[in-house]
Write an enzyme that holds these catalytic residues in place. Sequence first.
Site, PDB file in Angstrom:
ATOM      1  N   ALA A 249       0.815  -1.217   0.000  1.00  0.00           N
ATOM      2  CA  ALA A 249       0.000   0.000   0.000  1.00  0.00           C
ATOM      3  C   ALA A 249       0.849   1.268   0.000  1.00  0.00           C
ATOM      4  CB  ALA A 249      -0.927  -0.002   1.211  1.00  0.00           C
TER       5      ALA A 249
ATOM      6  N   HIS B 145      -0.851  -8.208   2.826  1.00  0.00           N
ATOM      7  CA  HIS B 145      -0.628  -8.766   4.167  1.00  0.00           C
ATOM      8  C   HIS B 145      -1.689  -8.361   5.184  1.00  0.00           C
ATOM      9  CE1 HIS B 145       1.144  -5.303   6.498  1.00  0.00           C
ATOM     10  NE2 HIS B 145       1.376  -4.850   5.285  1.00  0.00           N
TER      11      HIS B 145
ATOM     12  N   CYS C 183       5.427   4.007  18.632  1.00  0.00           N
ATOM     13  CA  CYS C 183       6.605   3.715  19.436  1.00  0.00           C
ATOM     14  C   CYS C 183       7.862   3.633  18.573  1.00  0.00           C
ATOM     15  CB  CYS C 183       6.410   2.430  20.219  1.00  0.00           C
ATOM     16  SG  CYS C 183       5.780   1.124  19.207  1.00  0.00           S
TER      17      CYS C 183
END
Length: 388
Positions: A73, A211, A336
């Site tokens: 993507a 995926h 993160c």
Amino acid sequence: MAEMIYLDHHATTPCDPRVVDAMLPWFTERFANPHSDSHAAGREAADAIAGSIQTIAETIHAPASALLITSGATESINLAMRGVMTHPRNRRNHMVVCTTEHPAVLDVAADLQRSGVEVSYVRVHPQSSGDASPPGTIDLDALAEAITDQTALVNVMLANNEMGAIHPIVEVARITHEAGALLHCDATQAVGRMPVDVGAMGIDLLSASAHKFYGPKGIGLLVAGGCERRVRLRPQIVGGGQQQGLRSGTMNPAGVIAMATAIGLGVDDGPRIAALRDRLWQTLRAEVDGIELNGPTLSDASVRLAGNLNFRLRSVEGETWMAATPDVAFSSGSACSSANPSASHVLLAMGLSESEARRSVRFGVGRFTTESDIDQACERLIAAYRRF
Ligand SMILES: Cc1ncc(COP(=O)(O)O)c(C=O)c1O
């Protein structure tokens, strides 16, 4: 450590074993280059790719001739946004982007902005809007105001990766087309989770990654010309001229066949997945004080992805809960990727405070999740929470 319970299906999904079976022969027995049309082995690979493209196109109701195969993507989005805006025949220099898009869209917009493209950002309905509009879905009045006669491209995702909000894409398409602009829809979280009909939804360009729907990583698709409107793309990767010169490079038969197999397996069983997600929510809500839902109601599958749960804790940070529960895979409302994690831009765009965003967590239930997975995950999460 106990066996990991995976509840992070917005990040990625496992490859469905049927997908792995379909792709394996194309690595070893049938390894020819699909662009070698001088021998039967090459033609066999080319035919398999053509058949797979047909399957993918039919499943999402797009013309097969408009389908490009990419590495995922992120590449599709780059090609869609840069391709339209930098095409030599594009005369419009303005683009619209929804504030809660994935960084794959926002970062391209920011980069185009630096090179002179004008970009307008359109807000979503806040968490505590008080009106009937589902929180996290695009504000259509603001969208209509942002679009001008200079707008070439409107970028609105189909479903959000953090709190599962499903945008009213048919309305977005109507407003976009009235102004003579094209709609690019990042459908990465939607394909495989809800029916996607490119033609009926009025999507001109659509990006997705295999995926996220039980296919392998490293393969994706871009529809460029999903409806009757003409889409002109400036290629971003040039070389051998493959794929109509729009995306050069040897195609990956195993990947394309895997993606077609994955998409051909159909969308997830929404009611089953929603029931598991609701079980997770009800159990945690009964045991963890003061947790509050982020995003649209769980009871309406037309405004929220079935497997998605996102909520905020009263006093503990999401990262802290994650660290205390290493045998359950879920994610927090902070990115993160840096030493000092920044609060989720999606939750901030919905009007949550920095602190609320940091106290937020996201779960994603998937095709292979069982009731026992949910019950064990709840036990582990609650036990960890009680230690705070
Ligand atoms: C909504 C959305 N768009 C784009 C992407 C980027 O997909 P990829 O990393 O497969 O290129 C993701 C992945 O998390 C996503 O959730």
